[in-house]
Write an enzyme that holds these catalytic residues in place. Structure first.
Site, PDB file in Angstrom:
ATOM      1  N   ASP A  36     -31.600  77.708  18.975  1.00  0.00           N
ATOM      2  CA  ASP A  36     -31.584  78.245  17.647  1.00  0.00           C
ATOM      3  C   ASP A  36     -30.413  78.107  17.135  1.00  0.00           C
ATOM      4  O   ASP A  36     -30.096  79.041  16.292  1.00  0.00           O
ATOM      5  CB  ASP A  36     -31.900  79.896  17.869  1.00  0.00           C
ATOM      6  CG  ASP A  36     -33.418  80.058  18.152  1.00  0.00           C
ATOM      7  OD1 ASP A  36     -34.199  79.261  17.572  1.00  0.00           O
ATOM      8  OD2 ASP A  36     -33.707  80.994  18.890  1.00  0.00           O
ATOM      9  N   HIS A 239      -9.978  56.143  19.828  1.00  0.00           N
ATOM     10  CA  HIS A 239     -10.720  57.359  19.517  1.00  0.00           C
ATOM     11  C   HIS A 239     -10.937  58.410  20.712  1.00  0.00           C
ATOM     12  O   HIS A 239     -11.992  58.973  20.919  1.00  0.00           O
ATOM     13  CB  HIS A 239     -12.235  56.965  19.108  1.00  0.00           C
ATOM     14  CG  HIS A 239     -11.989  56.129  17.780  1.00  0.00           C
ATOM     15  ND1 HIS A 239     -13.088  55.199  17.087  1.00  0.00           N
ATOM     16  CD2 HIS A 239     -11.153  56.071  16.720  1.00  0.00           C
ATOM     17  CE1 HIS A 239     -12.746  54.801  16.072  1.00  0.00           C
ATOM     18  NE2 HIS A 239     -11.279  55.166  15.845  1.00  0.00           N
ATOM     19  N   ASP A 256      -3.666  63.077  16.659  1.00  0.00           N
ATOM     20  CA  ASP A 256      -4.325  62.648  15.283  1.00  0.00           C
ATOM     21  C   ASP A 256      -5.271  63.806  14.810  1.00  0.00           C
ATOM     22  O   ASP A 256      -6.416  63.812  15.444  1.00  0.00           O
ATOM     23  CB  ASP A 256      -4.901  61.217  15.675  1.00  0.00           C
ATOM     24  CG  ASP A 256      -5.738  60.722  14.313  1.00  0.00           C
ATOM     25  OD1 ASP A 256      -5.607  61.356  13.208  1.00  0.00           O
ATOM     26  OD2 ASP A 256      -5.977  59.523  14.188  1.00  0.00           O
ATOM     27  N   ASP A 267      -5.483  63.741   7.295  1.00  0.00           N
ATOM     28  CA  ASP A 267      -5.447  62.896   8.484  1.00  0.00           C
ATOM     29  C   ASP A 267      -3.941  62.340   8.715  1.00  0.00           C
ATOM     30  O   ASP A 267      -3.309  61.355   8.064  1.00  0.00           O
ATOM     31  CB  ASP A 267      -6.285  61.536   7.756  1.00  0.00           C
ATOM     32  CG  ASP A 267      -6.599  60.607   9.007  1.00  0.00           C
ATOM     33  OD1 ASP A 267      -6.229  60.801  10.137  1.00  0.00           O
ATOM     34  OD2 ASP A 267      -6.902  59.559   8.529  1.00  0.00           O
ATOM     35  N   HIS A 346      -6.015  47.830  15.014  1.00  0.00           N
ATOM     36  CA  HIS A 346      -6.823  48.058  13.944  1.00  0.00           C
ATOM     37  C   HIS A 346      -6.051  47.937  12.767  1.00  0.00           C
ATOM     38  O   HIS A 346      -4.882  47.551  12.603  1.00  0.00           O
ATOM     39  CB  HIS A 346      -7.122  49.858  14.151  1.00  0.00           C
ATOM     40  CG  HIS A 346      -5.567  50.640  14.161  1.00  0.00           C
ATOM     41  ND1 HIS A 346      -5.032  50.968  13.194  1.00  0.00           N
ATOM     42  CD2 HIS A 346      -5.116  51.315  15.388  1.00  0.00           C
ATOM     43  CE1 HIS A 346      -3.896  51.665  13.503  1.00  0.00           C
ATOM     44  NE2 HIS A 346      -3.926  51.696  14.975  1.00  0.00           N
ATOM     45  N   HIS A 350      -6.849  53.468   5.171  1.00  0.00           N
ATOM     46  CA  HIS A 350      -8.016  53.484   4.645  1.00  0.00           C
ATOM     47  C   HIS A 350      -8.098  54.406   3.697  1.00  0.00           C
ATOM     48  O   HIS A 350      -7.132  55.192   3.528  1.00  0.00           O
ATOM     49  CB  HIS A 350      -9.175  53.974   5.855  1.00  0.00           C
ATOM     50  CG  HIS A 350      -8.646  55.164   6.558  1.00  0.00           C
ATOM     51  ND1 HIS A 350      -8.885  56.449   5.950  1.00  0.00           N
ATOM     52  CD2 HIS A 350      -8.056  55.415   7.753  1.00  0.00           C
ATOM     53  CE1 HIS A 350      -8.465  57.329   6.875  1.00  0.00           C
ATOM     54  NE2 HIS A 350      -8.113  56.773   7.924  1.00  0.00           N
ATOM     55  N   HIS A 357     -12.624  58.832   6.402  1.00  0.00           N
ATOM     56  CA  HIS A 357     -12.598  57.146   5.923  1.00  0.00           C
ATOM     57  C   HIS A 357     -13.486  57.377   4.400  1.00  0.00           C
ATOM     58  O   HIS A 357     -14.838  57.238   4.538  1.00  0.00           O
ATOM     59  CB  HIS A 357     -13.351  56.207   6.792  1.00  0.00           C
ATOM     60  CG  HIS A 357     -12.555  56.302   7.989  1.00  0.00           C
ATOM     61  ND1 HIS A 357     -12.911  55.625   9.002  1.00  0.00           N
ATOM     62  CD2 HIS A 357     -11.353  56.715   8.401  1.00  0.00           C
ATOM     63  CE1 HIS A 357     -11.814  55.640  10.043  1.00  0.00           C
ATOM     64  NE2 HIS A 357     -11.260  56.180   9.645  1.00  0.00           N
ATOM     65  N   GLU A 380      -0.956  54.092   8.495  1.00  0.00           N
ATOM     66  CA  GLU A 380      -1.160  54.489  10.019  1.00  0.00           C
ATOM     67  C   GLU A 380      -0.963  53.350  11.108  1.00  0.00           C
ATOM     68  O   GLU A 380      -1.767  52.862  11.833  1.00  0.00           O
ATOM     69  CB  GLU A 380      -2.403  55.116  10.132  1.00  0.00           C
ATOM     70  CG  GLU A 380      -3.538  54.503   9.835  1.00  0.00           C
ATOM     71  CD  GLU A 380      -4.749  55.312  10.241  1.00  0.00           C
ATOM     72  OE1 GLU A 380      -4.948  55.622  11.436  1.00  0.00           O
ATOM     73  OE2 GLU A 380      -5.598  55.651   9.135  1.00  0.00           O
ATOM     74  N   TYR A 384      -0.080  50.108  21.131  1.00  0.00           N
ATOM     75  CA  TYR A 384      -0.917  50.498  22.219  1.00  0.00           C
ATOM     76  C   TYR A 384      -0.662  49.636  23.342  1.00  0.00           C
ATOM     77  O   TYR A 384      -1.389  48.453  23.330  1.00  0.00           O
ATOM     78  CB  TYR A 384      -2.455  50.721  21.718  1.00  0.00           C
ATOM     79  CG  TYR A 384      -2.545  51.497  20.751  1.00  0.00           C
ATOM     80  CD1 TYR A 384      -2.565  53.032  20.429  1.00  0.00           C
ATOM     81  CD2 TYR A 384      -2.672  50.941  19.376  1.00  0.00           C
ATOM     82  CE1 TYR A 384      -2.634  53.489  19.209  1.00  0.00           C
ATOM     83  CE2 TYR A 384      -2.773  51.266  18.448  1.00  0.00           C
ATOM     84  CZ  TYR A 384      -2.650  52.812  18.094  1.00  0.00           C
ATOM     85  OH  TYR A 384      -2.744  53.328  16.829  1.00  0.00           O
ATOM     86  N   ARG A 401       1.166  56.150  17.373  1.00  0.00           N
ATOM     87  CA  ARG A 401       0.686  55.838  16.017  1.00  0.00           C
ATOM     88  C   ARG A 401       1.297  56.983  15.036  1.00  0.00           C
ATOM     89  O   ARG A 401       1.612  57.968  15.525  1.00  0.00           O
ATOM     90  CB  ARG A 401      -1.023  56.051  16.046  1.00  0.00           C
ATOM     91  CG  ARG A 401      -1.410  55.755  14.798  1.00  0.00           C
ATOM     92  CD  ARG A 401      -3.151  55.649  14.470  1.00  0.00           C
ATOM     93  NE  ARG A 401      -3.621  56.759  14.952  1.00  0.00           N
ATOM     94  CZ  ARG A 401      -4.285  57.004  15.951  1.00  0.00           C
ATOM     95  NH1 ARG A 401      -4.377  55.883  16.920  1.00  0.00           N
ATOM     96  NH2 ARG A 401      -5.084  57.896  16.524  1.00  0.00           N
ATOM     97  N   GLU A 403       1.054  58.415  11.269  1.00  0.00           N
ATOM     98  CA  GLU A 403      -0.081  58.247  10.120  1.00  0.00           C
ATOM     99  C   GLU A 403       0.450  59.455   9.151  1.00  0.00           C
ATOM    100  O   GLU A 403       0.401  60.405   9.433  1.00  0.00           O
ATOM    101  CB  GLU A 403      -1.374  58.419  10.744  1.00  0.00           C
ATOM    102  CG  GLU A 403      -2.391  58.536   9.398  1.00  0.00           C
ATOM    103  CD  GLU A 403      -3.831  58.611   9.979  1.00  0.00           C
ATOM    104  OE1 GLU A 403      -4.028  59.294  10.989  1.00  0.00           O
ATOM    105  OE2 GLU A 403      -4.697  58.273   9.140  1.00  0.00           O
TER     106      GLU A 403
HETATM  107  N1  GLY Z   1      -8.482  60.023  12.141  1.00  0.00           N
HETATM  108  C1  GLY Z   1      -9.247  58.610  11.853  1.00  0.00           C
HETATM  109  C2  GLY Z   1      -8.130  57.706  11.388  1.00  0.00           C
HETATM  110  O1  GLY Z   1      -7.067  57.750  11.391  1.00  0.00           O
HETATM  111  O2  GLY Z   1      -8.761  56.989  10.661  1.00  0.00           O
HETATM  112 MN    MN Z   2      -6.552  57.649   9.310  1.00  0.00          MN
HETATM  113 MN    MN Z   3      -6.203  59.647  11.808  1.00  0.00          MN
END
Ligand code: GLY
Ligand code: MN
Ligand code: MN
Length: 433
Positions: A36, A239, A256, A267, A346, A350, A357, A380, A384, A401, A403
């Site tokens: 529920d 991730h 992050d 973000d 990466h 974005h 995103h 960002e 790594y 990272r 960002e």
């Molecule tokens: N937190 C997701 C990204 O940095 O794209």
């Molecule tokens: Mn991001």
């Molecule tokens: Mn992020």
């Protein structure tokens, strides 16, 4: 006090872009978690962008042409349900409070649509977003087609409403920017709180709790995405969301995390030492990532290509990877061979908005588009370093990272998340306090 004129203006702009036809934009369904219990409700971004209406089981219908109309379909008032689950506006109050031309019970949607679709030249909806909706739209159009003998025409053009909507959402208006600045400020405070709380022996989820506490106490009930709280080697898992390990002296912690406020995401990523002091090897890698981010931010200017920040970051990272003996050869050679991708796999950012995103094309006519005032993006870069034969041991398992969220302005940019410390000196200073 809700300013409904913002939403009415957005609907008017979309109606003008449609020129003719009918648009049908459903909100998101409720999602069951188990038994529920439901997941917390999150409206559909497009629906909310155009309505400001947050109740589930709602659909917006827009009719373009000489006499544009905005019509809401929503849940009826239901005292029994409201006792259990809370307030429902009902069509009459919703029409009044949110400024629609008409509002009806959601139970009448199909019946009303078969009438409203008659003789409309085009049918706009989020095509392919949800198979059940695709089927429903085609079935309703089929029902209108069956009335052909009575002289009625069904829409003969099917269009994805998102082509028009995504481009609108890419350019943030003053209301959106005010919310995004506030979301960024809350997330900035959350990162500071996490830095001050962190120490060896704590668990990642305890740091996550500090972030969520800071979000929630400021009215941002949900994170914009599941927070990544990654100690040590887990920072090399892009991730990572397990957030269940203990933090160790000598390791870095990559966070992050960003809150969602009134439908808008922030973000932010920061990486810092669990014990408050960067080691020599950590410093070496960190300074490279920080310099690459500074170069990318400097390239995020109106008129520059979307690719400019990414390319600026890549050149600094490539040189840094050569200096660290992670890559061999020249900067151009590393970029050409893409050998940097073993350590930076990466892209550098974005679009950011209602979705973390966010929507909006990155290329137009096959070319990377230029940055323009009103766009919001992340910057960002990262690095790594997984263990490997060719990798200096001192660098193993370092994941970094950094960002930030940027608004492109007429003359440059505004870094919305600048208040979260990121120089080595500023981080160490804050963690000492
Ligand atoms: N937190 C997701 C990204 O940095 O794209
Ligand atoms: Mn991001
Ligand atoms: Mn992020």
């Amino acid at each position: 006090m809700l300013d409904i004129s913002i939403y009415a203006q957005r609907r008017a702009r979309l109606l003008a872009k449609m020129q003719h036809g009918i648009a049908i934009i459903p909100s998101a369904p409720e999602q069951q978690r188990n038994a529920d219990a439901d997941f917390p409700y999150r409206f559909d971004s497009n629906f909310y962008y155009l309505s400001g209406f947050a109740e589930p089981e709602s659909v917006l219908v827009l009719i373009a042409g000489d006499q544009p109309q905005s019509i809401l379909f929503c849940r009826e008032k239901d005292m029994e349900r409201e006792i259990w689950h809370g307030y429902r506006s009902g069509p009459d109050a919703a029409q009044d409070q949110f400024g629609f031309d008409a509002a009806y019970s959601i139970s009448r949607l199909d019946e009303k649509l078969t009438g409203l679709m008659c003789n409309q030249p085009a049918l706009f909806y989020p095509m392919g977003a949800d198979t059940a909706w695709d089927m429903r739209m085609l079935k309703l159009r089929g029902a209108v087609q069956e009335k052909a003998r009575s002289g009625v025409r069904a829409p003969d053009r099917l269009c994805d409403i998102r082509v028009l909507l995504n481009e609108m959402r890419l350019f943030k208006d003053a209301h959106e920017l005010a919310v995004m600045r506030r979301a960024a400020a809350i997330s900035t405070d959350a990162h500071k709180r996490a830095m001050q709380f962190t120490r060896p022996g704590h668990f990642e989820y305890q740091v996550e709790a500090e972030l969520l506490h800071e979000f929630c106490r400021n009215g941002a009930r949900d994170p914009a995405y599941t927070s990544i709280v990654a100690g040590g080697a887990s920072a090399c898992v892009l991730h990572y969301i397990d957030n269940n390990a203990q933090l160790h002296d000598g390791d870095l912690l990559l966070i992050d995390a960003g809150c969602e406020l009134d439908g808008y995401a922030s973000d932010i990523t920061r990486t810092f030492p669990v014990n408050g002091q960067f080691s020599a090897a950590q410093k070496d890698v960190y300074e490279i990532v920080l310099a690459s981010q500074a170069a990318a931010i400097a390239a995020a200017l109106p008129g520059n290509s979307w690719e400019a920040p990414h390319n600026a970051a890549l050149r600094i990272l490539a040189q840094g990877f050569i200096d660290l003996k992670l890559c061999q050869g020249s900067v151009d050679g590393v970029l050409e061979s893409e050998s940097y991708k073993k350590f930076y796999m990466h892209r550098t950012g974005h679009w950011l908005g209602m979705d973390v995103h966010d929507v909006g094309e990155y290329k137009t006519d096959g070319q990377w588009r230029n940055l323009q005032s009103g766009m919001v993006l992340t910057v960002e870069p990262g690095c790594y370093i997984r263990p490997g034969d060719e990798v200096p041991i001192a660098l193993w398992n370092i994941g970094i990272r950094i960002e930030d969220d940027l608004l492109i302005t007429d003359t440059g940019h505004e870094v919305l998340t600048d208040a979260a410390p990121k120089t080595i000196a500023a981080i160490e200073e804050l963690m000492k306090s």
